[in-house]
Design a protein around this motif. Structure first.
Motif, mmCIF file in Angstrom:
data_model
loop_
_atom_site.group_PDB
_atom_site.id
_atom_site.type_symbol
_atom_site.label_atom_id
_atom_site.label_comp_id
_atom_site.label_asym_id
_atom_site.label_seq_id
_atom_site.Cartn_x
_atom_site.Cartn_y
_atom_site.Cartn_z
ATOM 1 N N LEU A 132 -0.874 1.544 -5.154
ATOM 2 C CA LEU A 132 -0.214 0.305 -4.760
ATOM 3 C C LEU A 132 0.948 -0.035 -5.679
ATOM 4 C CD1 LEU A 132 -1.182 -2.326 -6.735
ATOM 5 C CD2 LEU A 132 -3.306 -1.788 -5.607
ATOM 6 N N ALA A 133 1.864 -0.819 -5.132
ATOM 7 C CA ALA A 133 2.984 -1.385 -5.877
ATOM 8 C C ALA A 133 2.955 -2.887 -5.634
ATOM 9 C CB ALA A 133 4.301 -0.783 -5.398
ATOM 10 N N ILE A 134 3.551 -3.642 -6.551
ATOM 11 C CA ILE A 134 3.559 -5.091 -6.415
ATOM 12 C C ILE A 134 4.969 -5.636 -6.566
ATOM 13 C CG2 ILE A 134 1.194 -5.356 -7.237
ATOM 14 C CD1 ILE A 134 2.366 -6.332 -9.934
ATOM 15 N N ALA A 135 5.158 -6.852 -6.086
ATOM 16 C CA ALA A 135 6.405 -7.591 -6.292
ATOM 17 C C ALA A 135 6.042 -8.972 -6.810
ATOM 18 C CB ALA A 135 7.203 -7.693 -5.000
ATOM 19 N N LEU A 136 6.317 -9.201 -8.073
ATOM 20 C CA LEU A 136 6.163 -10.529 -8.650
ATOM 21 C C LEU A 136 7.330 -11.387 -8.169
ATOM 22 C CD1 LEU A 136 5.183 -9.218 -12.154
ATOM 23 C CD2 LEU A 136 3.712 -10.623 -10.712
ATOM 24 N N PRO A 137 7.146 -12.711 -8.056
ATOM 25 C CA PRO A 137 8.185 -13.541 -7.448
ATOM 26 C C PRO A 137 9.444 -13.744 -8.285
ATOM 27 C CG PRO A 137 6.321 -14.877 -8.106
ATOM 28 C CD PRO A 137 5.924 -13.450 -8.312
ATOM 29 N N GLY A 138 9.431 -13.387 -9.565
ATOM 30 C CA GLY A 138 10.632 -13.557 -10.371
ATOM 31 C C GLY A 138 10.376 -13.240 -11.833
ATOM 32 N N PRO A 139 11.431 -13.314 -12.656
ATOM 33 C CA PRO A 139 11.318 -12.928 -14.066
ATOM 34 C C PRO A 139 10.442 -13.858 -14.902
ATOM 35 C CG PRO A 139 13.474 -13.854 -13.624
ATOM 36 C CD PRO A 139 12.775 -13.729 -12.294
ATOM 37 N N GLU A 140 9.981 -14.951 -14.314
ATOM 38 C CA GLU A 140 9.084 -15.835 -15.053
ATOM 39 C C GLU A 140 7.617 -15.407 -14.955
ATOM 40 O OE1 GLU A 140 9.668 -17.363 -10.921
ATOM 41 O OE2 GLU A 140 11.040 -16.725 -12.476
ATOM 42 N N ALA A 150 0.851 -1.190 0.000
ATOM 43 C CA ALA A 150 0.000 0.000 0.000
ATOM 44 C C ALA A 150 0.887 1.240 0.000
ATOM 45 C CB ALA A 150 -0.906 0.005 1.217
ATOM 46 N N LEU A 151 0.679 2.097 -0.966
ATOM 47 C CA LEU A 151 1.401 3.367 -1.034
ATOM 48 C C LEU A 151 0.531 4.511 -0.537
ATOM 49 C CD1 LEU A 151 3.078 2.917 -4.535
ATOM 50 C CD2 LEU A 151 4.044 2.409 -2.279
ATOM 51 N N SER A 152 -0.693 4.185 -0.197
ATOM 52 C CA SER A 152 -1.660 5.163 0.301
ATOM 53 C C SER A 152 -2.344 4.589 1.533
ATOM 54 C CB SER A 152 -2.710 5.459 -0.769
ATOM 55 O OG SER A 152 -3.810 6.151 -0.214
ATOM 56 N N PRO A 153 -2.599 5.435 2.552
ATOM 57 C CA PRO A 153 -3.319 4.949 3.735
ATOM 58 C C PRO A 153 -4.777 4.576 3.435
ATOM 59 C CG PRO A 153 -2.918 7.311 3.896
ATOM 60 C CD PRO A 153 -2.181 6.832 2.681
ATOM 61 N N LYS A 154 -5.281 4.960 2.254
ATOM 62 C CA LYS A 154 -6.658 4.629 1.878
ATOM 63 C C LYS A 154 -6.826 3.150 1.542
ATOM 64 C CE LYS A 154 -7.810 9.078 -0.078
ATOM 65 N NZ LYS A 154 -8.473 9.740 -1.181
ATOM 66 N N LEU A 155 -5.728 2.520 1.075
ATOM 67 C CA LEU A 155 -5.824 1.107 0.678
ATOM 68 C C LEU A 155 -6.077 0.226 1.889
ATOM 69 C CD1 LEU A 155 -3.155 0.634 -2.115
ATOM 70 C CD2 LEU A 155 -5.607 0.403 -2.293
ATOM 71 N N GLY A 156 -7.029 -0.669 1.733
ATOM 72 C CA GLY A 156 -7.395 -1.564 2.819
ATOM 73 C C GLY A 156 -8.404 -0.950 3.768
ATOM 74 N N LYS A 157 -8.658 0.335 3.629
ATOM 75 C CA LYS A 157 -9.659 1.016 4.457
ATOM 76 C C LYS A 157 -10.791 1.507 3.559
ATOM 77 C CE LYS A 157 -6.274 2.242 7.939
ATOM 78 N NZ LYS A 157 -4.923 2.303 7.493
ATOM 79 N N GLU A 158 -10.560 2.631 2.879
ATOM 80 C CA GLU A 158 -11.573 3.188 1.970
ATOM 81 C C GLU A 158 -11.593 2.465 0.629
ATOM 82 O OE1 GLU A 158 -11.014 7.491 1.595
ATOM 83 O OE2 GLU A 158 -9.952 7.412 3.509
ATOM 84 N N ILE A 159 -10.427 1.999 0.189
ATOM 85 C CA ILE A 159 -10.289 1.361 -1.117
ATOM 86 C C ILE A 159 -9.784 -0.063 -0.915
ATOM 87 C CG2 ILE A 159 -9.072 1.454 -3.330
ATOM 88 C CD1 ILE A 159 -8.913 4.516 -2.919
ATOM 89 N N PRO A 160 -10.521 -1.058 -1.424
ATOM 90 C CA PRO A 160 -10.078 -2.448 -1.244
ATOM 91 C C PRO A 160 -8.800 -2.752 -2.027
ATOM 92 C CG PRO A 160 -12.386 -2.341 -1.959
ATOM 93 C CD PRO A 160 -11.824 -0.960 -2.083
ATOM 94 N N PHE A 161 -8.017 -3.669 -1.489
ATOM 95 C CA PHE A 161 -6.880 -4.196 -2.225
ATOM 96 C C PHE A 161 -7.404 -5.003 -3.409
ATOM 97 C CE2 PHE A 161 -4.645 -3.524 1.816
ATOM 98 C CZ PHE A 161 -3.439 -2.995 1.358
ATOM 99 N N PRO A 162 -6.585 -5.184 -4.448
ATOM 100 C CA PRO A 162 -7.028 -6.038 -5.558
ATOM 101 C C PRO A 162 -7.349 -7.437 -5.043
ATOM 102 C CG PRO A 162 -5.010 -4.871 -6.136
ATOM 103 C CD PRO A 162 -5.248 -4.628 -4.679
#
Length: 150
Positions: free
Chosen positions: A53-61, A7-19
């Motif tokens: 939001l930002a994400i981390a995929l597990p690898g280059p695959e 979450a890059l914003s305090p709104k995520l998980g509160k006002e705005i649902p996570f994907p």
């Protein structure tokens, strides 16, 4: 496969649902507008909509792809300006959705509105071999529409 979401914003998980996947058969997760006030995209123009939001995929695959939401695209002419957004496995910045309004009317994005879909797909990186010849096929060099029947 684990997708880490930051979450890059305090709104995520509160006002705005996570994907999240809406149903067990869903291929994509909705991305929502993480904005403080409505944003209007004029007819024929483009707008950038942050998701917070930002994400981390597990690898280059793996790759994350940002696709249109069919309701916005068909009903209102809003779809990703680059057709499909590509989020590489090593990108850690905010996911921002560039939307093109191809309709004849302005459209206003509301805070928390679903603006795109995020689909996670496997990737295969090709080994490039430079050659002077390619194998022959029935199609050959036939271009656009060359495989259709008349």
């Amino acid at each position: 496969m684990e997708l880490k979401v930051k979450a890059l914003s305090p709104k995520l998980g509160k006002e705005i649902p996570f994907p999240a996947y809406a149903t067990p058969g869903s291929a994509g997760m909705d991305l929502r507008a993480c904005i403080d006030a409505p944003v209007t995209i004029p007819a024929g123009e483009r707008g950038l909509i942050p998701t917070g939001l930002a994400i981390a995929l597990p690898g280059p695959e793996w790759v994350a792809l940002v696709y249109a939401r069919s309701g916005l695209a068909i009903k209102h002419g809003l779809a990703p300006a680059n057709c499909v957004g590509v989020i590489d496995s090593d990108y850690r910045g905010e996911i921002v959705v560039g939307l093109l309004n191809s309709s004849g009317e302005a459209y206003t994005i509301e805070p928390g509105e679903r603006v795109a879909q995020l689909v996670i797909m496997p990737v295969t990186q090709a080994r490039i071999t430079v050659t002077d010849t390619l194998d022959e096929t029935e199609r050959g060099e036939g271009g656009f529409g060359s495989t259709g029947r008349r």
